[in-house]
Design a protein around this motif. Structure first.
Motif, mmCIF file in Angstrom:
data_model
loop_
_atom_site.group_PDB
_atom_site.id
_atom_site.type_symbol
_atom_site.label_atom_id
_atom_site.label_comp_id
_atom_site.label_asym_id
_atom_site.label_seq_id
_atom_site.Cartn_x
_atom_site.Cartn_y
_atom_site.Cartn_z
ATOM 1 N N CYS A 161 -26.025 67.207 36.573
ATOM 2 C CA CYS A 161 -24.811 68.010 36.632
ATOM 3 C C CYS A 161 -24.440 68.066 38.105
ATOM 4 O O CYS A 161 -25.142 68.701 38.897
ATOM 5 C CB CYS A 161 -25.037 69.415 36.079
ATOM 6 N N CYS A 164 -23.611 71.645 39.544
ATOM 7 C CA CYS A 164 -24.748 72.553 39.813
ATOM 8 C C CYS A 164 -25.827 71.878 40.650
ATOM 9 O O CYS A 164 -26.803 72.526 41.013
ATOM 10 C CB CYS A 164 -25.379 73.024 38.510
ATOM 11 N N CYS A 174 -26.510 71.030 30.688
ATOM 12 C CA CYS A 174 -26.985 71.504 31.987
ATOM 13 C C CYS A 174 -27.676 72.860 31.805
ATOM 14 O O CYS A 174 -27.088 73.779 31.237
ATOM 15 C CB CYS A 174 -25.821 71.638 32.962
ATOM 16 N N CYS A 177 -25.201 75.582 33.849
ATOM 17 C CA CYS A 177 -23.833 75.936 33.443
ATOM 18 C C CYS A 177 -23.560 75.640 31.968
ATOM 19 O O CYS A 177 -22.539 76.039 31.432
ATOM 20 C CB CYS A 177 -22.810 75.209 34.321
#
Ligand SMILES: [Zn+2]
Length: 348
Positions: A161, A164, A174, A177
């Protein structure tokens, strides 16, 4: 005066990391007879045989002439020619499919020993696309804090991700998130590889630079430092040359090639005679001094007080290996002094 590594003499512990660099030879050594289902682990030179791409390359070579010897050269040439975009896509997806199917055998492999035999301060960097490092991490989890792991050429079992800056197993959202993650890019063997353009790969190389800068022990297992990967060689050599502990540090190379070839490939990397070359993983510092690799090396080289080996030689299952690691991890958590009772003060 060379700079000394960070050695806690009260506890006989080194705080600098042990850095392990893995190449295709490590996966071949883990699966000399193929993976759990008998799938062959190819060297980089043989990828086209294992993945069924021989016919595709032959078809192109009938038009273009020889593309070179081995997968690395052929792929690189194909990219250079520039017009075989559909074929390159086909090669990329065949390689991804093949490596995604690979599974570690049930028995204890070098991957399990590397995961459990290093500590949290240590790092593993792999050039391999296969999922073995993550499979070993999963089955060895729950008993001890693990070293950090990084994928220098991407991995079929890793997703990212980018928002992030999180990497995780492929196929899950993820963990931070909850959004879908992107599959890891696989970096293919082209000359002048660019390790900077993809932010995820760039972070993995940045972690390597950081770790090598502080490393006290480096193990290179089955990675031949091919001359075609100019950028990788340069980063490895330049970074380690600036390591302030380099004159005290040790490199070990586990490789089945001819010793002269290995010395020629790595001579720019090590300091003076501070290296060892071994043809099997059982001779490695991680195996002989499980979870105590840097500390044992410091006892021998800084304290002139070698300590007994502590290898998992009696272990035959992953479960037993986890128990072996758990007892050592308990000693670490208790903040105990390593080698309190059983050190011979005269060495040997
Ligand atoms: Zn995220």
């Amino acid at each position: 005066m060379p700079t000394l590594p960070r050695f806690d003499v009260k506890k006989n512990r080194i705080q600098n990391p042990h850095v392990v660099i893995l190449g295709a030879g490590a996966s071949i050594a883990a699966c000399p007879d193929g993976d759990m289902n008998g799938l062959k682990l190819p060297s980089l030179q043989d990828v086209q045989h294992a993945t069924g791409l021989d016919a595709l390359f032959k078809r192109i070579e009938a038009v273009e002439g020889s593309l070179g010897d081995g997968f690395e050269a052929k792929y690189s040439r194909l990219v250079h020619i520039g017009k075989y975009l559909a074929e390159i896509d086909q090669i990329n997806s065949s390689v991804r499919d093949y490596f995604s199917r690979l599974q570690l055998p049930d028995r204890v492999t070098p991957y399990d020993i590397i995961i459990l035999g290093l500590r949290e301060k240590d790092s593993i960097f792999t050039f391999n696309w296969d999922p073995f490092l993550l499979q070993a991490l999963r089955r060895c989890s729950g008993v001890a804090s693990a070293p950090s792991i990084h994928f220098l050429h991407g991995c079929v079992d890793v997703s990212f991700c980018s928002a992030c800056k999180v990497k995780s197993n492929a196929g899950i959202p993820c963990p931070r998130c909850g959004n879908a993650m992107e599959a890891s890019k696989l970096l293919f063997p082209v000359a002048n590889k660019d390790y900077d353009s993809d932010p995820v790969i760039r972070d993995e190389w940045s972690a390597l630079r950081h770790a090598l800068d502080d490393a006290y022990f480096v193990t290179v297992f089955g990675y031949s430092a091919p001359v075609t990967d100019v950028a990788a060689r340069k980063i490895l050599i330049d970074t380690f040359s600036n390591n302030r502990f380099r004159e005290m540090a040790e490199i070990e190379i586990i490789d089945i090639r001819n010793r002269d070839d290995i010395e020629a490939a790595w001579s720019d990397f090590y300091f003076s005679h501070h290296y060892g070359i071994f043809d099997s993983f059982e001779h490695s510092q991680i195996y002989r001094h499980f979870r105590r690799s840097c500390d044992a090396f410091a006892m021998a080289s800084l304290q002139c007080n070698p300590v007994p080996e502590n290898s998992p030689s009696d272990v035959s299952t992953v479960k037993q290996l986890k128990e072996f690691a758990a007892s050592l991890f308990h000693e670490e958590r208790a903040d105990a002094k390593f080698w309190e009772a059983h050190v011979n003060p005269f060495g040997g």
